[in-house]
Scaffold this motif. Structure first.
Motif, PDB file in Angstrom:
ATOM      1  N   GLY A  55      -6.757 -13.964   1.351  1.00  0.00           N
ATOM      2  CA  GLY A  55      -7.793 -13.468   0.439  1.00  0.00           C
ATOM      3  C   GLY A  55      -7.672 -11.985   0.117  1.00  0.00           C
ATOM      4  N   THR A  56      -7.421 -11.188   1.142  1.00  0.00           N
ATOM      5  CA  THR A  56      -7.322  -9.741   0.945  1.00  0.00           C
ATOM      6  C   THR A  56      -6.154  -9.399   0.020  1.00  0.00           C
ATOM      7  N   GLN A  92      -8.172 -15.183  16.837  1.00  0.00           N
ATOM      8  CA  GLN A  92      -7.131 -14.659  17.739  1.00  0.00           C
ATOM      9  C   GLN A  92      -6.636 -13.363  17.100  1.00  0.00           C
ATOM     10  N   ASP A 139       0.411  -4.769   3.778  1.00  0.00           N
ATOM     11  CA  ASP A 139      -0.730  -4.830   4.699  1.00  0.00           C
ATOM     12  C   ASP A 139      -0.216  -5.261   6.063  1.00  0.00           C
ATOM     13  N   LEU A 169       0.349 -15.206   9.792  1.00  0.00           N
ATOM     14  CA  LEU A 169      -0.171 -16.359  10.550  1.00  0.00           C
ATOM     15  C   LEU A 169       0.187 -17.601   9.744  1.00  0.00           C
TER      16      LEU A 169
HETATM   17  P1  AMP Z   1      -6.917 -12.485   5.045  1.00  0.00           P
HETATM   18  O1  AMP Z   1      -7.574 -11.918   3.832  1.00  0.00           O
HETATM   19  O2  AMP Z   1      -7.645 -13.693   5.582  1.00  0.00           O
HETATM   20  O3  AMP Z   1      -5.447 -12.762   4.819  1.00  0.00           O
HETATM   21  O4  AMP Z   1      -7.070 -11.410   6.195  1.00  0.00           O
HETATM   22  C1  AMP Z   1      -6.190 -10.344   6.276  1.00  0.00           C
HETATM   23  C2  AMP Z   1      -6.880  -9.064   6.651  1.00  0.00           C
HETATM   24  O5  AMP Z   1      -7.823  -9.236   7.716  1.00  0.00           O
HETATM   25  C3  AMP Z   1      -5.846  -8.087   7.120  1.00  0.00           C
HETATM   26  O6  AMP Z   1      -6.118  -6.825   6.519  1.00  0.00           O
HETATM   27  C4  AMP Z   1      -6.005  -8.017   8.620  1.00  0.00           C
HETATM   28  O7  AMP Z   1      -6.054  -6.693   9.037  1.00  0.00           O
HETATM   29  C5  AMP Z   1      -7.324  -8.713   8.939  1.00  0.00           C
HETATM   30  N1  AMP Z   1      -7.158  -9.881   9.836  1.00  0.00           N
HETATM   31  C6  AMP Z   1      -7.457 -11.169   9.542  1.00  0.00           C
HETATM   32  N2  AMP Z   1      -7.196 -11.993  10.558  1.00  0.00           N
HETATM   33  C7  AMP Z   1      -6.698 -11.208  11.545  1.00  0.00           C
HETATM   34  C8  AMP Z   1      -6.225 -11.481  12.865  1.00  0.00           C
HETATM   35  N3  AMP Z   1      -6.205 -12.715  13.376  1.00  0.00           N
HETATM   36  N4  AMP Z   1      -5.762 -10.437  13.589  1.00  0.00           N
HETATM   37  C9  AMP Z   1      -5.772  -9.183  13.084  1.00  0.00           C
HETATM   38  N5  AMP Z   1      -6.211  -8.863  11.848  1.00  0.00           N
HETATM   39  C10 AMP Z   1      -6.681  -9.858  11.083  1.00  0.00           C
END
Ligand code: AMP
Length: 176
Positions: free
Chosen positions: A128-129, A22, A121, A153
């Motif tokens: 993870g990022t 999503q 961010d 989220l």
């Molecule tokens: P994470 O490492 O899983 O926390 O993913 C975060 C990174 O991925 C951020 O830089 C977001 O830009 C992108 N991202 C991950 N999931 C989404 C989402 N559902 N909607 C928009 N961007 C996302």
């Protein structure tokens, strides 16, 4: 303006970039000058007393509000980028994310021991990022680190990956 109104202006795109995601489209959040100002005000108010010296933004959606809040805080801006983009010597981290795997890099001389850093961010999903970014910043030996997202989220509980002493905050919360 209310957080509810800001939340409502994020556009949800189902199944982008792959089925099951999503995707939170923040371009609709940034289109309105009032909303852009409100976001900048919220960020400024959250960190103005923290003595931030550098805002670190993560490529690429951390580059939208990162420099804006850096200017308001009187701080510098440091980019974390994907491989092959930074021209000087770098350190790097590889991590897995909600979809796929990635590596990020920072210039090895971008931060110093005296820096108080706000890492920014657009969105916290699995975390993870940001964990990779946090590890990069810590390797450069800074004084203190704050972490901020425009969107969290919450169901994915990415914030549980960070040590308790690190203040993690987000402006808008979504279940998924
Ligand atoms: P994470 O490492 O899983 O926390 O993913 C975060 C990174 O991925 C951020 O830089 C977001 O830009 C992108 N991202 C991950 N999931 C989404 C989402 N559902 N909607 C928009 N961007 C996302």
């Amino acid at each position: 303006m209310s957080v509810e109104k800001l939340t409502a202006s994020v556009r949800n795109i189902p199944d982008f970039p792959i089925p099951g995601i999503q995707f939170k489209d923040i371009t609709t959040l940034f289109q309105s000058p009032e909303q852009l100002r409100e976001l900048s005000d919220i960020l400024y108010e959250s960190y103005r007393t923290k003595e931030i010296t550098k805002v670190v933004g993560i490529e690429s959606r951390g580059f939208f509000m990162g420099p804006a809040v850096a200017i308001r805080l009187g701080a510098g801006f440091v980019p974390i980028r994907k491989p092959g983009k930074l021209p000087y010597r770098v350190i790097e981290e590889t991590y897995s994310k909600e979809y796929g795997e990635d590596t990020i890099q920072i210039h090895e001389d971008a931060l110093s021991r005296d820096d108080v850093v706000l890492i920014h961010d657009d969105l916290l999903a699995t975390g993870g990022t940001m964990v990779a970014a946090y590890n990069l910043v810590k390797k450069l030996g800074v004084r203190k680190v704050f972490i901020n997202f425009l969107i969290e989220l919450e169901e994915l509980d990415g914030r549980s990956l960070f040590p308790e002493e690190v203040e993690v905050s987000s402006i808008l919360k979504f279940s998924i």
